[in-house]
Design a protein around this motif. Structure first.
Motif, mmCIF file in Angstrom:
data_model
loop_
_atom_site.group_PDB
_atom_site.id
_atom_site.type_symbol
_atom_site.label_atom_id
_atom_site.label_comp_id
_atom_site.label_asym_id
_atom_site.label_seq_id
_atom_site.Cartn_x
_atom_site.Cartn_y
_atom_site.Cartn_z
ATOM 1 N N GLN A 400 78.284 -60.132 30.949
ATOM 2 C CA GLN A 400 77.188 -59.440 30.272
ATOM 3 C C GLN A 400 77.243 -59.709 28.769
ATOM 4 O OE1 GLN A 400 74.476 -57.033 31.420
ATOM 5 N NE2 GLN A 400 73.979 -57.967 29.466
ATOM 6 N N VAL A 412 75.365 -67.252 34.376
ATOM 7 C CA VAL A 412 74.963 -67.534 35.755
ATOM 8 C C VAL A 412 75.865 -68.616 36.352
ATOM 9 C CG1 VAL A 412 73.107 -68.401 37.202
ATOM 10 C CG2 VAL A 412 72.616 -66.767 35.411
ATOM 11 N N VAL A 415 78.965 -66.894 37.370
ATOM 12 C CA VAL A 415 78.862 -66.096 38.603
ATOM 13 C C VAL A 415 78.857 -67.019 39.815
ATOM 14 C CG1 VAL A 415 77.558 -64.369 39.850
ATOM 15 C CG2 VAL A 415 77.573 -64.319 37.395
ATOM 16 N N PHE B 143 75.483 -49.996 36.295
ATOM 17 C CA PHE B 143 76.808 -50.577 36.513
ATOM 18 C C PHE B 143 77.401 -50.067 37.814
ATOM 19 C CE2 PHE B 143 81.447 -50.109 36.158
ATOM 20 C CZ PHE B 143 81.802 -51.426 36.035
ATOM 21 N N PHE B 146 75.540 -51.245 41.008
ATOM 22 C CA PHE B 146 75.847 -52.593 41.490
ATOM 23 C C PHE B 146 77.282 -52.676 41.993
ATOM 24 C CE2 PHE B 146 76.477 -57.258 40.623
ATOM 25 C CZ PHE B 146 75.760 -57.638 41.734
ATOM 26 N N ILE B 184 74.480 -63.420 43.147
ATOM 27 C CA ILE B 184 74.383 -64.172 41.891
ATOM 28 C C ILE B 184 73.069 -63.832 41.200
ATOM 29 C CG2 ILE B 184 74.174 -66.485 40.906
ATOM 30 C CD1 ILE B 184 75.836 -67.492 43.281
ATOM 31 N N PHE B 187 73.142 -60.331 39.744
ATOM 32 C CA PHE B 187 73.906 -60.388 38.493
ATOM 33 C C PHE B 187 72.998 -60.876 37.365
ATOM 34 C CE2 PHE B 187 78.265 -60.497 40.461
ATOM 35 C CZ PHE B 187 78.883 -59.659 39.554
ATOM 36 N N ALA B 188 72.344 -62.019 37.612
ATOM 37 C CA ALA B 188 71.499 -62.605 36.571
ATOM 38 C C ALA B 188 70.422 -61.621 36.146
ATOM 39 C CB ALA B 188 70.876 -63.907 37.085
ATOM 40 N N ILE B 190 70.447 -58.326 36.364
ATOM 41 C CA ILE B 190 71.005 -57.196 35.625
ATOM 42 C C ILE B 190 71.345 -57.601 34.192
ATOM 43 C CG2 ILE B 190 73.008 -55.668 35.470
ATOM 44 C CD1 ILE B 190 72.979 -55.471 38.491
ATOM 45 N N PHE B 191 71.991 -58.761 34.048
ATOM 46 C CA PHE B 191 72.333 -59.220 32.689
ATOM 47 C C PHE B 191 71.067 -59.332 31.838
ATOM 48 C CE2 PHE B 191 76.174 -61.665 34.568
ATOM 49 C CZ PHE B 191 76.901 -60.494 34.594
ATOM 50 N N ALA B 192 70.026 -59.916 32.444
ATOM 51 C CA ALA B 192 68.793 -60.124 31.685
ATOM 52 C C ALA B 192 68.146 -58.790 31.335
ATOM 53 C CB ALA B 192 67.840 -60.997 32.499
ATOM 54 N N TYR B 194 69.525 -55.804 31.029
ATOM 55 C CA TYR B 194 70.314 -55.066 30.031
ATOM 56 C C TYR B 194 70.092 -55.659 28.643
ATOM 57 C CZ TYR B 194 74.413 -53.109 27.676
ATOM 58 O OH TYR B 194 75.245 -52.471 26.797
ATOM 59 N N THR B 195 70.084 -56.981 28.583
ATOM 60 C CA THR B 195 69.909 -57.640 27.286
ATOM 61 C C THR B 195 68.511 -57.389 26.741
ATOM 62 O OG1 THR B 195 71.381 -59.365 28.105
ATOM 63 C CG2 THR B 195 70.170 -59.844 26.094
ATOM 64 N N PHE B 202 73.590 -48.515 30.529
ATOM 65 C CA PHE B 202 73.232 -48.902 31.889
ATOM 66 C C PHE B 202 72.548 -47.760 32.633
ATOM 67 C CE2 PHE B 202 76.315 -52.247 31.027
ATOM 68 C CZ PHE B 202 75.688 -53.342 31.597
ATOM 69 N N PHE B 220 61.594 -62.252 36.092
ATOM 70 C CA PHE B 220 62.814 -61.723 36.708
ATOM 71 C C PHE B 220 62.589 -60.888 37.958
ATOM 72 C CE2 PHE B 220 64.764 -63.215 32.836
ATOM 73 C CZ PHE B 220 65.951 -63.718 33.339
#
Lengths: 484, 496
Positions: A400, A412, A415, B143, B146, B184, B187-188, B190-192, B194-195, B202, B220
């Motif tokens: 993150q 990515v 991951v 967080f 997930f 995967i 994850f991508a 969630i990262f996007a 949050y950013t 979270f 997304f």
């Protein structure tokens, strides 16, 4: 800069203790007949030295001073001092039986471990290029010798020779790169290099790019980043298991600490020149480390490639270096070390019993020794980043943080790489749980120290996995000190 | 629901986790202690989930109820104020899912007492799975959401590979790798998210109300939808499901098809519809298309299967297809129907797997053509099977009808053609189920099966609970509809 030569040795007390213990261990071993010292005492001496050094290190918390502009003693250094001392304790406790049986020159073995730890600490503390180089070599030379100490295994000598030769080439690259950096920046002190870059006195020219490439190549070798990783599997396979563990733990963490100090400090103003190189190295390392691991049938080689893959995640964080990524990276390193040591201590305990290094040698472990099978499963799942364990939480924050710095694509890739890694970790887990043990295998109990260390490491993995807060805060303090 | 009910929501997470920990301390030869412990804890989970479901107040203007938060980590590294909290709370959708999980975990526990190989380890893993599922439904922090979502996947490999049947290693590895690979994408996403939100927290409620550019949402939403959809059996990423279900032991099939697949659809609602509503609206037709293809494809594939468990596995793909059709209509009645379908399919498919397991444990055969006249040999078993089958083909008065009716109405409103195809699918479903009934239950009994005994009492009790739920939802659906519709009508952009 003409630093006032204030040799305040009190700042280096933990390292002095470690080096003193190393000398004591050597001495006790050499004169054990004269003084009637048992060899069994040696590991305990090493443990005592590491515990004292670790405790003394804690007293430096919150301070920020330097030893004659050569070494920094701040929270970042303290973080790694404690971590490295703890690794030493766990490793010696988890492997002293193995050492008794499978290692030549027991005294030298422990002395080398202690000295390598001193080198590792200096790598995390250095604030001057030559000092950093000497610290790297102190670590490397200790390990060159230690790798060759396996009793009655021809692979050990070969591994050591390979490691020395390739290590020499890497050192030459590194030195050449450092001299080019010195040529561009006009100093070997981190602080002055940073000033030269930010004030524009150092021109951004090809010499800089070449210097950076050589430095990254040399350090990449020490970190076993792809494509400089060729020595790693052989060294891991030939080395005595505790040294393999040390290579994958202390030695990796130390090089990352050094990278953070250098790339997050003096070289930060030149980030445009090196960022793409480190990013490329990270991607290659993550991809190839994990892909080649898929084909391994020897547990040491499997863990060698897996640790290469793990280095890739750390390099990725160096690419996106900032205070936030650094604190996430330090947390990840702490989690990785706990996890990795858990895996190695179990592998050592099983090896003590079976003498088998093949993955199929773990067949039926769930029935012959369910507790160790559980710890190993937890460790491997944690390495793969599965939840409830350290790996998930630390990777989550690390990835993150990297994504938040604008490198979503790198996260990515990471991951994806850790998904691939799950496949080969599952191969080991499969052997333990799906197949019955050999017909003549019986239930057995590991030694008390083995049980205590694996139990403690398991608890550590679950703790960081569910409640990373306290460790994260320590990591954050350390990272803040770095960017202060 | 009062704030104190939040403690009960937390209990839903801690009960299974605590039971798993307690089980570790019980010596494995103490079978009766293991059974007593799991009986008590499964009853407790069931009781709490029923209470939670009933006490959700659909008349209240508070969408999330029973909200309680404990700060976990804040102001460290990337995390800002209230960065990560242990935050629980449910809306009407989660309330229904919690009840479903309570019912199926209890029934699954009861039927697993038959297991003799490493019983204790089985229950430890099963309860870790249950904790993951309960946790995902009640968690309001991304967080932990997930973390628990992944926790639900984690034990699957060993559960299937150690205790499974038919091609278990293949099924286990395929399931595990496909689901982890799908993560995967999550994850991508969630990262996007949050950013992009840039809030440093979270907290899901904060993330729901953050502003995301429309282009970001459009980019997304598919990432999240495909990532979560894989766990929900979204076509064409469903192929782990029939193989995994065929290989899994009974209780794991029940929990997996009954609850875990719902996590996928639930994830699309939580992260897709609630965080990225404009992206969801844009992509809804895509979801609908994949849904109707899955419904048809699953039904046609089920028609071709001779293995009873594979047939049920494909039937699950088909029924989960309806769920995506409902979501894709993007109108209130369709989405309500799709949540109803999640519940209805959950109890029905769990009953199917329970019954198949009860039979397979004795016969070690699941080939439909090998059986005939089973209704004479095992009348109770056959009766339950017929209930599940009729629910599956949508007979009025049973759960499937209520859910499918909502979905069909929603689909006809949005795209009449899709509504027509959905009805066609129901017809195919009737074909394969009725054909199976005719072949296996009636006619001359094959002498090979004369030794088959009726179900055991725990199996009957589990079946009765599941069949009871099917009837309850079929005859008196308003407790579900009220709760679900209240939440669905509050979703941003959804046509009423």
């Amino acid at each position: 800069m003409n630093p006032a030569l204030d040799y305040e040795y009190a700042l280096l007390l933990p390292e002095l203790i470690l080096a003193g213990t190393a000398a004591l261990v050597l001495f006790a071993d050499a004169f054990r007949r004269e003084f009637g010292v048992s060899r069994r005492l040696l590991p305990w001496l090493a443990v005592a030295g590491a515990v004292v050094a670790g405790l003394v290190s804690l007293t430096y918390a919150g301070r920020s001073e330097n030893f004659s502009e050569l070494l920094t003693v701040d929270d970042f250094t303290t973080f790694f001092r404690v971590l490295f001392a703890a690794i030493l304790v766990v490793l010696v406790l988890g492997s002293h039986e193995f050492v008794e049986r499978h290692v030549r020159h027991v005294g030298e073995f422990y002395a080398l471990l202690l000295l390598a730890t001193v080198g590792a600490i200096f790598m995390s503390a250095a604030r001057e290029l030559i000092t950093a180089y000497i610290a790297i070599e102190l670590l490397s030379f200790s390990l060159y010798v230690a790798v060759s100490l396996t009793l009655a295994d021809r692979r050990s000598g070969e591994a050591s020779l390979k490691y020395v030769l390739l290590g020499g080439v890497a050192s030459a690259m590194l030195l050449y790169g450092l001299s080019l950096l010195y040529g561009v920046a006009g100093s070997t002190y981190y602080a002055e290099i940073a000033e030269a870059f930010s004030s524009g006195t150092a021109a951004f020219e090809w010499a800089l790019v070449l210097g950076l490439a050589l430095v990254i190549g040399g350090l990449g070798f020490k970190a076993s980043a792809v494509p400089f990783h060729m020595w790693t599997p052989d060294a891991y396979e030939g080395a005595p298991l505790p040294i393999t563990a040390f290579l994958s733990a202390t030695s990796k963490a130390a090089i990352v600490a050094l990278l953070l100090r250098v790339f997050g400090g003096p070289l930060l103003p030149a980030i445009d020149e090196w960022q793409w190189m480190v990013a490329a190295l990270a991607v290659l390392t993550m991809a190839f480390g994990n892909l080649i691991a898929l084909q391994q049938s020897n547990i040491k080689r499997l863990l060698a490639y897996s640790s290469i893959g793990q280095v890739g995640y750390m390099l990725m964080a160096v690419t996106a270096v900032s205070a936030e990524t650094s604190s996430a990276l330090l947390l990840h390193i702490a989690g990785y070390l706990v996890t990795n040591l858990a895996v190695f201590v179990v592998v050592i305990a099983v090896h003590n019993r079976t003498g088998d290094e093949r993955i199929v040698g773990f067949r039926g472990l769930a029935e012959t020794q369910p507790f160790l099978a559980l710890v190993l499963t937890a460790g491997l799942f944690s390495l793969a980043g599965m939840p409830l364990l350290a790996g998930f939480a630390t990777k989550f924050f690390l990835f993150q943080a990297v994504a938040s710095e604008g490198f979503l694509w790198l996260s990515v890739v990471a991951v994806i790489a850790s998904t691939v890694s799950l496949y080969y970790y599952l191969q080991v887990i499969r052997q333990m749980y799906l197949y019955p043990p050999d017909a003549d295998a019986e239930r057995w109990r590991p030694s008390v120290t083995g049980l205590v260390t694996t139990g403690g490491l398991l608890a550590g993995m679950v703790f960081i996995g569910l409640y990373a807060g306290p460790v994260f805060e320590l990591a954050d303090q350390a990272a803040t000190a770095l960017f202060a | 629901m009062t704030e104190n009910d939040g403690l009960l929501l937390l209990a839903l997470l801690l009960l299974p986790l605590g039971s798993a920990l307690l089980l570790m301390l019980v010596p494995s030869r103490e079978r009766s202690a293991i059974i007593a412990l799991t009986a008590a804890s499964s009853l407790a989970m069931f009781a709490v989930s029923v209470y939670v479901f009933l006490s959700y107040d659909y008349g209240s203007s508070e969408q999330f109820q029973g909200v309680r938060a404990w700060t976990w980590m804040e102001n460290v590294g990337i995390l800002g104020e209230k960065g990560i909290q242990l935050k629980v709370g449910i809306d009407g959708i989660a309330a229904a899912m919690v009840l479903l999980t309570g019912i199926i975990t209890m029934a699954g526990t009861w039927v697993s007492w038959k297991i003799t190989h490493r019983t204790k380890d089985f229950f430890i893993l099963l309860y870790i799975l249950a904790a993951g599922v309960f946790g995902t439904f009640v968690m309001l922090d991304l967080f932990f959401w997930f973390l628990l979502y992944e926790t639900a996947v984690l034990p699957m490999y060993l559960l299937i590979a150690v205790w499974g049947s038919t091609r278990k290693e293949y099924g286990a590895m395929k399931l595990m790798m496909m689901l982890v690979a799908a993560s995967i994408l999550i994850f991508a996403g969630i990262f996007a998210i949050y950013t992009e939100a840039g809030l440093g927290t979270f907290d899901l409620e904060a993330l729901f109300s953050a502003d995301y550019p429309v282009s970001f949402q459009k980019l997304f939403f598919p990432v999240i939808a495909i990532g979560c959809g894989t766990l929900g059996g979204l076509f064409p990423l469903h192929s782990w499901s029939p193989d995994g279900h065929a290989a899994a032991p009974t209780a794991v099939s029940m929990l997996h098809a009954g609850v875990l697949m719902k996590l996928g659809a639930f994830g699309i609602i939580r992260l897709g519809f609630q965080v990225l509503p404009e992206g969801a609206e844009f992509w809804a037709p895509g979801l609908l298309t994949l849904g109707i293809v899955a419904a048809l494809y699953g039904a046609v594939s089920a028609l071709r299967q001779t293995d009873l468990k594979l047939m049920t596995g494909f039937s699950s793909v088909s029924h989960m297809g309806y769920v995506f059709v409902g979501l894709g209509t993007f109108n209130a009645i369709g989405i309500t129907g799709s949540v109803l379908q999640m519940f209805a399919h959950g109890v029905m498919t769990a009953l199917f797997f329970l019954l198949i397991g009860a039979m397979y444990d004795q016969s070690h055969d699941r080939e439909i053509p090998h059986f005939s006249g089973m209704a004479k040999q095992m009348p109770v078993w056959a009766a339950f099977f017929v209930i599940a089958g009729l629910a599956s083909l949508g007979l009025p008065g049973l759960s499937g009808f209520v859910a499918e009716l909502h979905i069909f109405i929603g689909a006809f409103r949005a795209y009449p053609l899709v509504g027509g195809l959905a009805v066609l699918t129901a017809a195919i479903t009737a074909t394969y189920l009725l054909r199976m009934f005719a072949q296996s239950f009636f006619g001359e009994m094959h002498p090979a099966w004369s030794g088959m005994r009726e179900m055991t009492w725990p199996e009957r009790a589990g079946s009765a609970v599941l069949a009871g739920s099917i009837l309850w939802l079929g005859l008196w659906p308003s407790p579900w509809i009220d709760r679900i519709a209240a939440t669905v009508e509050g979703l941003q952009g959804v046509a009423l």
